[in-house]
Each structure stands twice: as C-alpha cells, then as structure tokens.
Design a protein around this motif. Structure first.
Motif, PDB file in Angstrom:
ATOM      1  N   PRO A   1      -0.884  -0.530 -11.370  1.00  0.00           N
ATOM      2  CA  PRO A   1      -0.952  -1.540 -12.425  1.00  0.00           C
ATOM      3  C   PRO A   1       0.210  -1.510 -13.394  1.00  0.00           C
ATOM      4  CG  PRO A   1      -2.359   0.301 -13.001  1.00  0.00           C
ATOM      5  CD  PRO A   1      -1.821   0.595 -11.613  1.00  0.00           C
TER       6      PRO A   1
ATOM      7  N   LYS B   1      -3.837   0.337  -7.235  1.00  0.00           N
ATOM      8  CA  LYS B   1      -3.618   1.404  -8.210  1.00  0.00           C
ATOM      9  C   LYS B   1      -2.142   1.537  -8.575  1.00  0.00           C
ATOM     10  CE  LYS B   1      -7.819   4.003  -7.115  1.00  0.00           C
ATOM     11  NZ  LYS B   1      -8.407   2.886  -6.327  1.00  0.00           N
TER      12      LYS B   1
ATOM     13  N   GLY C   1      -6.857  -4.800 -16.315  1.00  0.00           N
ATOM     14  CA  GLY C   1      -6.352  -3.533 -15.813  1.00  0.00           C
ATOM     15  C   GLY C   1      -4.856  -3.456 -15.651  1.00  0.00           C
ATOM     16  N   GLN C   2      -4.135  -4.573 -15.811  1.00  0.00           N
ATOM     17  CA  GLN C   2      -2.692  -4.562 -15.611  1.00  0.00           C
ATOM     18  C   GLN C   2      -1.974  -3.916 -16.781  1.00  0.00           C
ATOM     19  OE1 GLN C   2      -0.055  -6.390 -17.301  1.00  0.00           O
ATOM     20  NE2 GLN C   2      -1.540  -6.953 -18.892  1.00  0.00           N
TER      21      GLN C   2
ATOM     22  N   ALA D   1       2.449   1.847  -3.340  1.00  0.00           N
ATOM     23  CA  ALA D   1       1.458   2.219  -4.348  1.00  0.00           C
ATOM     24  C   ALA D   1       1.003   3.661  -4.149  1.00  0.00           C
ATOM     25  CB  ALA D   1       0.275   1.261  -4.280  1.00  0.00           C
ATOM     26  N   ASP D   2       0.850   4.075  -2.895  1.00  0.00           N
ATOM     27  CA  ASP D   2       0.460   5.462  -2.614  1.00  0.00           C
ATOM     28  C   ASP D   2       1.518   6.436  -3.111  1.00  0.00           C
ATOM     29  OD1 ASP D   2      -1.811   4.463  -1.429  1.00  0.00           O
ATOM     30  OD2 ASP D   2      -1.118   4.758   0.635  1.00  0.00           O
TER      31      ASP D   2
ATOM     32  N   ASP E   1       0.800  -1.223   0.000  1.00  0.00           N
ATOM     33  CA  ASP E   1       0.000   0.000   0.000  1.00  0.00           C
ATOM     34  C   ASP E   1       0.834   1.275   0.000  1.00  0.00           C
ATOM     35  OD1 ASP E   1      -1.850  -1.950   0.268  1.00  0.00           O
ATOM     36  OD2 ASP E   1      -2.679  -1.271   2.176  1.00  0.00           O
TER      37      ASP E   1
ATOM     38  N   VAL F   1      -3.107  -4.215  -9.017  1.00  0.00           N
ATOM     39  CA  VAL F   1      -4.125  -3.458  -9.749  1.00  0.00           C
ATOM     40  C   VAL F   1      -5.073  -2.777  -8.764  1.00  0.00           C
ATOM     41  CG1 VAL F   1      -6.091  -3.641 -11.314  1.00  0.00           C
ATOM     42  CG2 VAL F   1      -3.969  -4.861 -11.835  1.00  0.00           C
ATOM     43  N   GLU F   2      -5.505  -3.508  -7.734  1.00  0.00           N
ATOM     44  CA  GLU F   2      -6.404  -2.942  -6.730  1.00  0.00           C
ATOM     45  C   GLU F   2      -5.751  -1.780  -5.982  1.00  0.00           C
ATOM     46  OE1 GLU F   2      -7.265  -6.276  -4.292  1.00  0.00           O
ATOM     47  OE2 GLU F   2      -8.575  -7.245  -5.771  1.00  0.00           O
TER      48      GLU F   2
ATOM     49  N   ALA G   1       1.365   6.711  -6.864  1.00  0.00           N
ATOM     50  CA  ALA G   1       0.181   7.401  -7.372  1.00  0.00           C
ATOM     51  C   ALA G   1       0.249   8.913  -7.207  1.00  0.00           C
ATOM     52  CB  ALA G   1      -1.066   6.866  -6.676  1.00  0.00           C
TER      53      ALA G   1
END
Length: 436
Positions: A203, A201, A245-246, A144-145, A141, A198-199, A148
């Motif tokens: 991907p 964010k 979505g990947q 990924a944050d 997480d 993917v979930e 993003a």
C-alpha cells in the motif's frame, strides 16, 4: 525515457491465438519455459544485455556472499574486501527487468557491489491496454512479496495514464483522451490498480505517474493540453487515494531539460504530488555534466523547484546514453546525488544506459562499482501521510536468448506467446518415462 531515448513499444496480438498455440504445444507432452526461473506468465520482455554481467551469479545470492572476483578491467570492490561500508547514500537500486527476473537480479547486483544494500525495487506496468495498467493478476505479486520481506524496502512503480502509451497516438487524439480522463471515464482503472496494490500488501508503493510527460513519446504526455493534463493527474491521484488502506506516494517525474514543453507547466500542484523526480540520462551528444546542471529545466532547476515546493527529489531513471562509456558523467552524477540526497534513485541497467547488465560501458561500470560497493544506508524516513487532494485528481530491449536445458527441444511459438509464457517452451525428450 523521453523522445530522444525511447524504449521499444509492445505490439498487441490476439490472446485467443496465443492460447491455441500454447494448448497445441502442451498437448504434445509436458513442457516448461526454458531458462526463465520463476517468471510469471504476464511478465513483459526483459532488456537484453550486450553481454552477460561478468561476475553476476546465475541464481540470486545473498548479499553476505564471499568476495566477488572483479570483472576484467574493473578494480576490486571495496565492500567485497571487508572495508567498513559507507552509510551516507539515500536509498538506491536499479531497473533490472519488469518481472520476477528483475527481483532475482537485485540480490545478484548486490553481490556484485560487495553486499551493498539495494533497498529500492523498480518496475513498470505495461501500457498497452487498460487490463495491464490495472495491474494484471500475477504481475504485481512477486514485487509485493519482495517489498514485504523488509520494512525498509521501497517499491517504485511506473504507471501510464493511458493505454497505447507507446502507440504513436497523435496530439489530437491525446487531447481528446485527456478530456475523457478529466470527465472521469478512466477512474475505475486506477481504482482497480489501487485496490490490487493494497490487497497485495504493497500500500505504500511509490507511483511514478505519467513519467516524462514533457516529451512527445508517450500517450500520457502533457504537451497537447497542459491544463487538462494537470486536472487528469489530480483526478487519478484522488481516485487512488480514496481506496481504504492506501499510503501511496506520487512521484512527478519529467525528463531533464525543456523537451517538448517546459515541465514546470505540467506540475499539477503540491496537494497531489509527494515527490518531484527527474529522469536524467547522459544526453544529448556533447553536453557536459555542468551543462546538464545549468540548462533551463535541468538538474539545478529541478532541485530548486522541489525545495521551493517543500518536496523531496528522486531520480527514477538515470544512466548513460548519447556520450558512450562516460566515466566522468557517472562520477559526477553519483556525486550530485550524494550532495542533494534524493529520496531514492534507480539506474536504468540495460544497454546502452547501464553498467552491470551492459558490457559496453566498462569505465563507467568501474566508477559505479567503486563508489557504491559495500554501501548501506540509513533507514527510509517514515512515510508521510499523503496530502489531501483538492481536485478530482525503456521498454526495454528484447529478452536475452535463453539457454535451453539438455534433454529437451524448444518449441517455436513466436515472440508474443513466449512473452506471456516468460520464455521459450521446451519439451523434454524423456517425458513419457518420468515417474509421476
């Protein structure tokens, strides 16, 4: 790293025992993980610097901070003095820690480099058990944050192909595991990882799959059965690309040189490889940079092989190793990357390899800082659509000793429990009197 450059492996202990110990400690009163910041429970141990970075701030700092005072023996960073930043270098970063501390240190390293734009975040999935290779909840997480927050950032994730990846598994066992992989026994683990990315964010993560496969260290190695290894790689890539979505890119990254088997024998094919990387450390002892370039399966062959196959290159791991504080190597390797324009590079920044979290390499540190300070980069090229697959296809040092807050007492729970807590549990003396 390869067989000559191992990271310490992790040891498996019972989760139940850890839960009981933590519960017992918490029953004594409110506590918290001392000196860890926002470290998630599943973060693996951080590398231990030989000494703290001389000028790194104690908390993440925006790149536009005031000029940083140079470390002793290090010349002022050009970027910190207001000079116009260089714009020619491809995306770069450094491996700074597995978890949330690694994310926080990106901003700190940027400040040390005079506001240089570090657009690559690099971490590893623990290879001890399949649940971690699937990307255990809470671990991915924070990365990924970070990814993003800006469209031009790149997340690089090393993914083992087998559990017990540093477990000293024999060639006979590896051969059997490869056969099971080819048969699809492990597909669901890699599908789960792809779905979680993917979930989360992320991907478009760059997947460094089964890195340093030409060595003997990892259970993910190729040598016991190269043909089966290639089929297994292809199956993993096909499985992960099947997730809606990947936009993953898969990086084939051997270690420099021949090692146990020529890495070209492990290449699984252009349809399932998007980037041809190389982990390249300053080793073995006495080998000059020119020899690293010219040796069989060395730096030049890597560049030539990638050009032949129409692929960009990368350097997911690089740094010092067997030749001490080698400023010449640092200068030449940076120049090599300036010349050959890898898609990205990430320095391994813990001792003995690094220059910021490792105080034993001051000369190389000065070179790294003087060359990269203030650098910003052109935008990352648009992510190409991954090719359709035709087949069914270090560890770092122990964590640094935390500084315990005042007014509390650390609880000794053992290294493994502290690994999952993200630091030592520290019980405040005044917990009974605090306003709730």
């Amino acid at each position: 790293m390869a067989s000559q450059q191992r990271r310490p492996g992790t040891r498996r202990l019972a989760v139940v025992a850890a839960t009981v110990l933590v519960a017992a400690a918490l029953a004594s009163g409110p506590g918290y993980a001392a000196g860890t910041g926002v470290v998630r429970a599943a973060d693996p141990p951080a590398p231990a610097p030989a000494s703290a970075p001389t000028t790194a701030p104690t908390a993440p700092t925006a790149p536009a901070a005031a000029p940083v005072t140079p470390a002793p023996g290090v010349s002022p960073a050009p970027g910190a003095q207001g000079q116009k930043p260089v714009t020619s270098l491809p995306a770069f970063g450094a491996y700074l820690d597995y978890g949330a501390r690694g994310v926080a240190r990106i901003a700190e390293l940027s400040q040390w480099l005079g506001g240089a734009d570090l657009r690559v975040g690099h971490t590893y999935l623990p290879g001890d058990r399949w649940s971690n290779i699937e990307g255990a909840h809470g671990f991915l997480d924070v990365w990924a944050d970070w990814r993003a927050e800006r469209a031009d950032r790149m997340l690089v994730l090393n993914v083992p192909m087998q559990e017990r990846n540093e477990g000293g598994v024999s060639d006979t066992q590896v051969r059997a595991l490869l056969a099971q992989g080819v048969a699809g026994r492990f597909d669901h683990h890699f599908k789960a990882l792809a779905q979680r990315l993917v979930e989360a964010k992320a991907p478009d993560t760059v997947i460094v799959l089964g890195w340093e496969m030409n060595g003997i260290t990892y259970t993910s190695r190729c040598g016991p059965d190269p043909e089966a290894w290639k089929k297994y790689w292809n199956r993993i890539v096909t499985t992960m690309r099947s997730v809606p979505g990947q936009k993953f890119r898969f990086d084939f990254a051997p270690t420099r040189g021949r090692d146990a088997v020529p890495w070209t024998q492990c290449y699984p094919g252009d349809s399932t490889v998007d980037i041809i990387g190389m982990d390249s450390y300053d080793q073995p002892s006495g080998l000059t940079f020119d020899q690293q370039v010219k040796e069989p399966y060395g730096l030049q062959e890597h560049v030539d092989f990638a050009k032949t196959h129409g692929k960009p290159i990368s350097y997911p791991e690089w740094g010092l190793f067997r030749n001490g504080d080698n400023a010449e190597y640092m200068r030449r390797m940076l120049a090599w990357m300036d010349e050959h324009k890898p898609l990205y590079n990430t320095l391994t920044d813990y001792c003995p390899h690094g220059v910021w979290q490792c105080g034993q390499n001051p000369k190389a540190s000065e070179v790294y800082r003087s060359v990269l300070s203030g650098r910003t980069e052109a935008p990352v090229p648009a992510t190409p659509e991954p090719a359709k697959s035709t087949g069914p296809t270090a560890p770092p040092e122990p964590p640094a000793t935390p500084v315990h807050p005042t007014q509390c007492a650390p609880v000794e729970l053992g290294a493994w429990v502290e690994h999952w807590l993200g630091g030592k549990l520290c019980l405040r003396f005044d917990w009974w009197s605090r306003n709730r």
